[in-house]
Design a protein around this motif. Structure first.
Motif, PDB file in Angstrom:
ATOM      1  N   LEU A  74      59.154   8.384  30.043  1.00 37.01           N
ATOM      2  CA  LEU A  74      58.280   8.896  28.987  1.00 37.01           C
ATOM      3  C   LEU A  74      57.535   7.761  28.291  1.00 37.01           C
ATOM      4  N   ASN A  75      58.184   6.604  28.242  1.00 42.67           N
ATOM      5  CA  ASN A  75      57.553   5.437  27.639  1.00 42.67           C
ATOM      6  C   ASN A  75      56.336   4.997  28.460  1.00 42.67           C
ATOM      7  N   GLN A  76      56.493   4.999  29.782  1.00 46.18           N
ATOM      8  CA  GLN A  76      55.365   4.654  30.670  1.00 46.18           C
ATOM      9  C   GLN A  76      54.235   5.666  30.499  1.00 46.18           C
ATOM     10  N   ARG A  77      54.636   6.935  30.393  1.00 45.33           N
ATOM     11  CA  ARG A  77      53.629   7.985  30.262  1.00 45.33           C
ATOM     12  C   ARG A  77      52.863   7.833  28.950  1.00 45.33           C
ATOM     13  N   ALA A  78      53.605   7.509  27.893  1.00 43.31           N
ATOM     14  CA  ALA A  78      52.949   7.353  26.589  1.00 43.31           C
ATOM     15  C   ALA A  78      51.956   6.196  26.640  1.00 43.31           C
ATOM     16  N   CYS A  79      52.339   5.128  27.309  1.00 39.25           N
ATOM     17  CA  CYS A  79      51.472   3.947  27.422  1.00 39.25           C
ATOM     18  C   CYS A  79      50.156   4.318  28.108  1.00 39.25           C
ATOM     19  N   MET A  80      50.257   5.054  29.218  1.00 41.97           N
ATOM     20  CA  MET A  80      49.032   5.390  29.938  1.00 41.97           C
ATOM     21  C   MET A  80      48.235   6.474  29.229  1.00 41.97           C
ATOM     22  N   SER A  81      48.937   7.346  28.509  1.00 46.62           N
ATOM     23  CA  SER A  81      48.215   8.392  27.768  1.00 46.62           C
ATOM     24  C   SER A  81      47.366   7.775  26.659  1.00 46.62           C
ATOM     25  N   VAL A  82      47.930   6.780  25.969  1.00 50.74           N
ATOM     26  CA  VAL A  82      47.160   6.191  24.862  1.00 50.74           C
ATOM     27  C   VAL A  82      45.950   5.442  25.418  1.00 50.74           C
ATOM     28  N   MET A  83      46.084   4.894  26.613  1.00 49.04           N
ATOM     29  CA  MET A  83      44.927   4.231  27.233  1.00 49.04           C
ATOM     30  C   MET A  83      43.836   5.267  27.526  1.00 49.04           C
ATOM     31  N   LEU A  84      44.237   6.367  28.168  1.00 51.72           N
ATOM     32  CA  LEU A  84      43.248   7.401  28.533  1.00 51.72           C
ATOM     33  C   LEU A  84      42.610   8.010  27.289  1.00 51.72           C
ATOM     34  N   ASP A  85      43.434   8.254  26.259  1.00 56.07           N
ATOM     35  CA  ASP A  85      42.908   8.847  25.022  1.00 56.07           C
ATOM     36  C   ASP A  85      41.831   7.965  24.401  1.00 56.07           C
ATOM     37  N   ASN A  86      41.920   6.656  24.691  1.00 58.90           N
ATOM     38  CA  ASN A  86      40.962   5.721  24.107  1.00 58.90           C
ATOM     39  C   ASN A  86      39.885   5.293  25.103  1.00 58.90           C
ATOM     40  N   GLY A  87      39.761   6.057  26.166  1.00 56.54           N
ATOM     41  CA  GLY A  87      38.690   5.786  27.131  1.00 56.54           C
ATOM     42  C   GLY A  87      38.928   4.581  28.019  1.00 56.54           C
ATOM     43  N   VAL A  88      40.166   4.079  28.031  1.00 55.93           N
ATOM     44  CA  VAL A  88      40.473   2.900  28.862  1.00 55.93           C
ATOM     45  C   VAL A  88      40.869   3.377  30.256  1.00 55.93           C
ATOM     46  N   LEU A  89      40.344   2.703  31.262  1.00 58.10           N
ATOM     47  CA  LEU A  89      40.701   3.061  32.639  1.00 58.10           C
ATOM     48  C   LEU A  89      41.903   2.198  33.066  1.00 58.10           C
ATOM     49  N   PRO A  90      43.071   2.841  33.274  1.00 52.77           N
ATOM     50  CA  PRO A  90      44.251   2.053  33.663  1.00 52.77           C
ATOM     51  C   PRO A  90      44.148   1.601  35.122  1.00 52.77           C
ATOM     52  N   ILE A  91      44.450   0.332  35.354  1.00 52.21           N
ATOM     53  CA  ILE A  91      44.519  -0.189  36.734  1.00 52.21           C
ATOM     54  C   ILE A  91      45.974  -0.576  36.982  1.00 52.21           C
ATOM     55  N   VAL A  92      46.618   0.172  37.887  1.00 49.78           N
ATOM     56  CA  VAL A  92      48.069   0.067  38.054  1.00 49.78           C
ATOM     57  C   VAL A  92      48.398  -0.669  39.353  1.00 49.78           C
ATOM     58  N   ASN A  93      49.421  -1.500  39.295  1.00 48.21           N
ATOM     59  CA  ASN A  93      49.960  -2.106  40.519  1.00 48.21           C
ATOM     60  C   ASN A  93      51.443  -2.361  40.278  1.00 48.21           C
ATOM     61  N   GLU A  94      52.179  -2.513  41.375  1.00 48.11           N
ATOM     62  CA  GLU A  94      53.580  -2.887  41.210  1.00 48.11           C
ATOM     63  C   GLU A  94      53.649  -4.347  40.772  1.00 48.11           C
ATOM     64  N   ASN A  95      54.612  -4.647  39.917  1.00 44.30           N
ATOM     65  CA  ASN A  95      54.779  -6.032  39.466  1.00 44.30           C
ATOM     66  C   ASN A  95      55.586  -6.796  40.516  1.00 44.30           C
ATOM     67  N   ASP A  96      54.872  -7.213  41.562  1.00 45.54           N
ATOM     68  CA  ASP A  96      55.548  -7.809  42.724  1.00 45.54           C
ATOM     69  C   ASP A  96      56.247  -9.127  42.399  1.00 45.54           C
ATOM     70  N   THR A  97      55.833  -9.791  41.341  1.00 45.00           N
ATOM     71  CA  THR A  97      56.436 -11.098  41.039  1.00 45.00           C
ATOM     72  C   THR A  97      57.900 -10.940  40.657  1.00 45.00           C
ATOM     73  N   VAL A  98      58.262  -9.850  40.009  1.00 43.87           N
ATOM     74  CA  VAL A  98      59.650  -9.696  39.541  1.00 43.87           C
ATOM     75  C   VAL A  98      60.394  -8.514  40.174  1.00 43.87           C
ATOM     76  N   SER A  99      59.714  -7.739  41.024  1.00 43.65           N
ATOM     77  CA  SER A  99      60.405  -6.609  41.652  1.00 43.65           C
ATOM     78  C   SER A  99      61.409  -7.135  42.674  1.00 43.65           C
ATOM     79  N   VAL A 100      62.628  -6.650  42.566  1.00 42.99           N
ATOM     80  CA  VAL A 100      63.664  -7.088  43.498  1.00 42.99           C
ATOM     81  C   VAL A 100      63.570  -6.205  44.742  1.00 42.99           C
TER      82      VAL A 100
END
Ligand SMILES: Nc1ncnc2c1ncn2[C@@H]1O[C@H](COP(=O)(O)OP(=O)(O)O)[C@@H](O)[C@H]1O
Ligand SMILES: N[C@@H](CCC(=O)OP(=O)(O)O)C(=O)O
Length: 357
Positions: free
Chosen positions: A113-139
């Protein structure tokens, strides 16, 4: 409500044959994403390409193993990638925000839900989210199979109407893609088995291959989201899919008529976090898979494996060990074992927290 669309762009769409970032292609895709926004769509971009674009940036001091390569090149490449997107979208005055995430960030309902809230606030403010996996720290053990899996999760979590997966092929072929007699499968209805058509190979820079694309597409379509697989190397692909879909080669996974609740969507994508397995008898399996909304009761349970707490994710398998559902369990594993086969007990998994495969 604006139509929400998630567009996933594969590594090979963004890279040339020599492995270098294809800036012309990126620019053309950004033009189309801006066009979609202009047409009133809310757009989320899931972009691969960090590792591929980091490769050419530096000569490593020693021979790198595969994890080191991924970590070093993604760290270098992600900066380059996001920087380019920033410049390209700025031409259209579209603000972009970077979301780097990992599978673990979706493990509990709270984090989800925290991730969803983060992306919702971006969309609500007209920001286009660009998503990728954080490969530097993903095990490695806890990584997404690839960004197709991540894009499916994002489309589901953000209640998108459409997920477009752009790869280097026109869609799913009914034979080897390089065989002239193979044809694109235009529509995939619920339950259609495509396994005999799909070969193991991946494109030069991709990670998961067509099998993950199909599995994800099916799961997401079953949640009521339209999924399209198309060729990101085709000029104007996104605009053509909207303006003349009939003339544009692609494969569409037909969405289920009914959409699935938010909690069930989270459960559907949480199977890798399962803490235990519950085996049920034939009658219980028939009841769960029938047309009525039925909770899993202890009376139908024959075996409980693993240690879990109330609220954890568990797999539910039939007598033969075939998985039929995933659920968020209503008690801990000791209580579940104590209740095996008993009548008049509280549900082990309430229907609202049960996702049938
Ligand atoms: N039946 C099929 N139809 C289309 N592509 C297939 C099929 N079987 C295997 N493939 C392979 O899947 C590849 C696309 O998957 P992938 O390498 O993961 O791409 P991406 O980097 O875009 O995620 C294609 O390039 C193709 O070689
Ligand atoms: N996170 C990786 C993406 C790896 C991946 O999933 O690639 P792909 O199969 O092309 O979508 C990167 O940015 O390089």
């Amino acid at each position: 409500m604006p139509q929400r669309i998630v567009v996933k762009v594969g590594s090979n769409v963004l890279t040339r044959d020599n492995g270098k970032l294809d800036v012309t292609r990126m620019s053309a895709l950004v033009d189309q994403l801006a066009w979609l926004r202009d047409k009133g769509y809310e757009v989320i971009l899931v972009s691969s390409g960090a590792v591929a674009s980091g490769r050419g940036e530096l000569k490593a001091s020693h021979k790198l193993d595969s994890v080191e390569q991924r970590q070093l090149y993604s760290a270098l490449g992600q900066v380059k990638l996001i920087n380019l997107y920033y410049d390209l979208f700025r031409e259209y005055r579209i603000p972009v925000g970077q979301v780097l995430t990992m599978k673990e960030n979706f493990a509990s309902r709270r984090e989800y839900l925290n991730q969803r809230a983060c992306m919702s606030v971006m969309l609500d403010n007209g920001v286009l989210p660009i998503v990728n996996e954080n490969d530097t720290v993903s095990v490695t053990e806890l990584m997404f199979t690839d960004n197709d899996e991540l894009s499916g999760l994002i489309a589901s979590m953000m209640d998108a109407q459409t997920l477009v997966i752009l790869s280097n092929v026109d869609g799913i072929y009914d034979g080897p893609p390089d065989d002239g007699t193979s044809r694109i499968i235009p529509r995939v209805e619920h339950g259609r088995d495509l396994s005999s058509y799909i070969r193991q190979e991946k494109s030069g820079f991709g990670r998961g291959g067509m099998i993950t694309k199909c599995n994800i597409a099916r799961k997401v379509a079953d949640e009521g989201i339209r999924v399209i697989i198309a060729n990101g190397k085709r000029d104007g692909i996104l605009t053509s899919l909207v303006t003349k879909p009939g003339e544009t080669p692609h494969t569409e996974f037909v969405p289920a008529g009914q959409s699935v609740s938010g909690v069930k969507k989270w459960i559907a994508h949480s199977e890798s976090f399962a803490k235990g397995t519950v085996r049920i008898n034939r009658k219980a399996a028939e009841a769960l898979c029938g047309n009525r909304a039925v909770s899993l009761l202890p009376v139908g349970v024959t075996e409980v494996e693993g240690d879990f707490e109330t609220g954890d994710i568990i797999n539910i398998v039939d007598e033969d060990g075939v998985k039929i559902a995933i659920g968020c369990v209503g008690c801990n594993s000791d209580e579940a074992r104590a209740a095996i086969g008993k009548h008049d007990q509280r549900p082990l998994v309430h229907y609202d927290y049960l996702y049938l495969e």
